[in-house]
Scaffold this active site. Structure first.
Site, PDB file in Angstrom:
ATOM      1  N   CYS A   1      53.649  11.066 -20.271  1.00 43.81           N
ATOM      2  CA  CYS A   1      54.342  10.108 -20.839  1.00 43.81           C
ATOM      3  C   CYS A   1      54.692   9.485 -21.582  1.00 43.81           C
ATOM      4  CB  CYS A   1      54.401   9.301 -19.414  1.00 43.81           C
ATOM      5  SG  CYS A   1      53.415   7.435 -19.749  1.00 43.81           S
TER       6      CYS A   1
ATOM      7  N   HIS B   1      52.576   4.267 -16.518  1.00 41.70           N
ATOM      8  CA  HIS B   1      53.856   5.372 -16.183  1.00 41.70           C
ATOM      9  C   HIS B   1      55.176   4.565 -16.871  1.00 41.70           C
ATOM     10  CE1 HIS B   1      54.943   9.430 -16.066  1.00 41.70           C
ATOM     11  NE2 HIS B   1      56.686   9.219 -15.113  1.00 41.70           N
TER      12      HIS B   1
ATOM     13  N   HIS C   1      62.148  11.178 -17.731  1.00 41.55           N
ATOM     14  CA  HIS C   1      60.102  11.103 -17.746  1.00 41.55           C
ATOM     15  C   HIS C   1      59.448  12.240 -17.729  1.00 41.55           C
ATOM     16  CE1 HIS C   1      58.756  10.795 -13.622  1.00 41.55           C
ATOM     17  NE2 HIS C   1      60.227  11.260 -13.426  1.00 41.55           N
TER      18      HIS C   1
END
Length: 253
Positions: free
Chosen positions: A158, A209, A221
């Site tokens: 990420c 995240h 993402h």
């Protein structure tokens, strides 16, 4: 005469289409393309394209995504211990070892952040320039696989995805974890397309995240299934949502 004019127009359009790929650094292969043709249009060598895209042969296929300008090398820094800002309380980070699933397992911990106040400032002129290409570039990478610690088109985690698309869009940042990026940004109450979105407690406690807000209740993402577009209203992500934020580096001083 008409046929000649039409032929010239088509050729010019084709060349312009390829040459424009260099504005983002990523090009999607079209029917009739060759590595030689793409290299010439972007003023690089075939060997450069092979190196940047990890190609062993000159074979390419339609809709394949190619890096057509030299990727920015990842820069690393020491752990960041700046204060953290969020729109809701963030669970204090723990150093206890956590079993890391596929999703974003390359993230590292930072120590005991403390809350501070401060709304993000407006985008600077350079920040607007970054945002103007950021999302389109990110969308071109949709479908790229997840890769532990990845920050190239071979695969992303990420924060590696955030690093790659921002540097290719012109922002000078270092390769860090989502927690560290959280400390280098300020919260926004009304996000604009291109702002960051953070989540907590996904595979470990605390910030774990992040993605990029693209409007229409969606963000892009690099999750466990690779680069994808997801609804913020998704039950899972809604439960783990922390805040929208903006890098200090794209805001006015």
């Amino acid at each position: 005469m008409f046929k000649k004019v039409l032929l010239v127009t088509v050729l010019l359009f084709s060349f312009t289409s390829i040459a424009s790929a260099s504005t983002t650094g990523l090009y999607e292969v079209k029917k009739g393309d060759t590595l030689t043709k793409i290299a010439k249009a972007n003023k690089v060598s075939v060997k450069d394209l092979q190196t940047w895209n990890k190609l062993t042969k000159e074979n390419i296929y339609v809709k394949q995504k190619l890096v057509v300008k030299k990727p920015v090398a990842a820069k690393t820094t020491s752990k960041v211990t700046q204060p953290v800002v969020a729109t809701k309380p963030v669970t204090q980070v723990t150093t206890e070892k956590v079993v890391q699933p596929a999703q974003v397992k390359a993230e590292t911990l930072i120590t005991s952040p403390t809350p501070v106040e401060g709304e993000a400032k407006a985008l600077s002129t350079s920040g607007q320039a970054v945002y103007s290409t950021l999302v389109d570039f990110a969308k071109l990478l949709e479908g790229t696989p997840y890769l532990y610690a990845g920050n190239t088109i071979a695969g992303f985690d990420c924060s590696g995805f955030i690093y790659f698309v921002h540097t290719q869009a012109g922002l000078n940042i270092t390769r860090q974890s989502s927690e560290s990026y959280f400390t280098q940004s300020a919260p926004v109450s009304t996000p604009v397309i291109g702002d960051l979105v953070f989540f907590e407690n996904t595979y470990k406690e605390g910030i774990s995240h992040m993605g990029i807000y693209i409007g229409n209740d969606e963000f892009i993402h690099a999750g466990s299934k690779g680069v994808e577009i997801t609804k913020l209203s998704n039950v899972y992500w809604k439960e783990h949502f922390v805040s929208f934020k903006r890098f200090h580096a794209v805001s006015v001083n």
